[in-house]
Design an enzyme around this catalytic site. Structure first.
Site, PDB file in Angstrom:
ATOM      1  N   SER A 112     -37.557  29.684  15.738  1.00 29.38           N
ATOM      2  CA  SER A 112     -38.390  29.091  14.705  1.00 29.38           C
ATOM      3  C   SER A 112     -38.896  30.187  13.773  1.00 29.38           C
ATOM      4  O   SER A 112     -38.174  31.141  13.473  1.00 29.38           O
ATOM      5  CB  SER A 112     -39.539  28.313  15.353  1.00 29.38           C
ATOM      6  OG  SER A 112     -40.299  27.637  14.381  1.00 29.38           O
ATOM      7  N   TYR A 135     -38.560  25.049   4.042  1.00 22.72           N
ATOM      8  CA  TYR A 135     -38.250  25.888   5.205  1.00 22.72           C
ATOM      9  C   TYR A 135     -39.392  25.837   6.211  1.00 22.72           C
ATOM     10  O   TYR A 135     -39.173  25.695   7.419  1.00 22.72           O
ATOM     11  CB  TYR A 135     -38.007  27.327   4.753  1.00 22.72           C
ATOM     12  CG  TYR A 135     -37.735  28.293   5.881  1.00 22.72           C
ATOM     13  CD1 TYR A 135     -36.501  28.311   6.527  1.00 22.72           C
ATOM     14  CD2 TYR A 135     -38.712  29.197   6.300  1.00 22.72           C
ATOM     15  CE1 TYR A 135     -36.240  29.208   7.558  1.00 22.72           C
ATOM     16  CE2 TYR A 135     -38.458  30.090   7.332  1.00 22.72           C
ATOM     17  CZ  TYR A 135     -37.228  30.093   7.953  1.00 22.72           C
ATOM     18  OH  TYR A 135     -36.979  30.981   8.988  1.00 22.72           O
TER      19      TYR A 135
END
Length: 284
Positions: free
Chosen positions: A147, A162
């Protein structure tokens, strides 16, 4: 015996950066690895790096392709099983911010950019998890998702799609962890902060020298990275390897380890330091 001896790992996005460093670390500690990405030339470089580190050629499989394509996902699973016979570890590393085609920023970025960003950073992880699940259940395997601290809670105005994609990935990690743990599959994730990679230099249009200067400057700013330096891919690969090692992290389920040198803990006031703030107060 090394900690990953006889383990088989698929590492997506392993033609450079964090994925490449992870492939090298796992393979150097005994794993058989499938490396994959869109750029055949860079994947060949990854393979040569592994071989140069003493990894047997028979322990490396190269699969070229776009991870967002279902045919590539299926080929990754099939090719890995055909060569190595099983899957023990899935590292969902492939991901990136997608530049807006019209150069728009913030909330004005196009919906097409949104869809492409989620397709790469979230949907491909979901699809790879679904496809690898029955094979990981057989081996009592591990999934590590990559992540970003961009997931929050700080706002990310420059790259909203994003950041929300990574936030969605964090929730998927938690959900998948609880869903899959009865089958013996552990799911966790790593959230890196700034990482100095060659790919970052290319994407920013910087030379290698200017890229190093940029990350050196960033790391020297206390309000950016309290640790005092910018991470390199190997720093994040070690955290990934920890989560992929059941002996080391057996009781960790559905968690995200933040590896950012303290970036996400800093408020603006912290950058001035306690002594400076106290001096200001004395003058008031």
């Amino acid at each position: 015996m090394s900690r990953f001896t006889d383990k088989v790992a698929i590492i997506t996005g392993s033609s450079n950066g964090i994925g490449q460093a992870t492939a090298r670390l796992l393979a150097s500690e005994g794993a058989k690895v499938t490396v994959t990405g869109r750029n055949a030339e860079r994947l060949e470089e990854t393979k040569n790096i592994l071989l140069g580190a003493g990894v047997p050629e028979g322990n490396v499989l190269v699969v070229v392709g776009d991870i967002t394509q279902e045919s590539v996902q299926e080929n990754l699973i099939k090719s890995t099983l055909d060569k190595f016979g099983k899957i023990d570890i899935l590292v969902n590393n492939a991901g990136a911010g997608i530049p807006d085609a019209q150069g728009k920023s913030g909330v004005n970025q196009s919906i097409d950019t949104y869809h492409k960003t989620f397709e790469l950073n979230v949907q491909s992880v979901i699809e790879m998890t679904q496809k690898a699940r029955p094979h990981l259940a057989k081996t009592q395997g591990e999934i590590v998702n990559i992540s970003s601290i961009g997931a929050g809670p700080a706002a990310q105005v420059a790259s909203p799609y994003y950041s929300i994609a990574k936030a969605a990935l964090d929730q998927y990690t938690r959900t998948a962890a609880i869903d899959l743990v009865p089958e013996g599959i552990r799911v966790n994730s790593v959230s890196p902060g700034a990482v100095s990679t060659g790919f970052s230099a290319v994407s920013r249009g910087l030379t290698e020298e200017k890229s190093k200067a940029f990350y050196d400057y960033l790391g020297a700013q206390r309000e950016c990275i309290p640790r005092g330096f910018c991470a390199v891919p190997e720093d994040i690969a070690k955290v990934i390897a920890f989560l992929a090692d059941r002996n080391a992290s057996n009781y960790i389920i559905g968690q995200t380890i933040v590896a950012d040198g303290g970036t996400s803990l800093i408020l603006g006031a912290h950058a001035h330091g306690a002594k400076m703030m106290q001096a200001v107060f004395k003058e008031l």
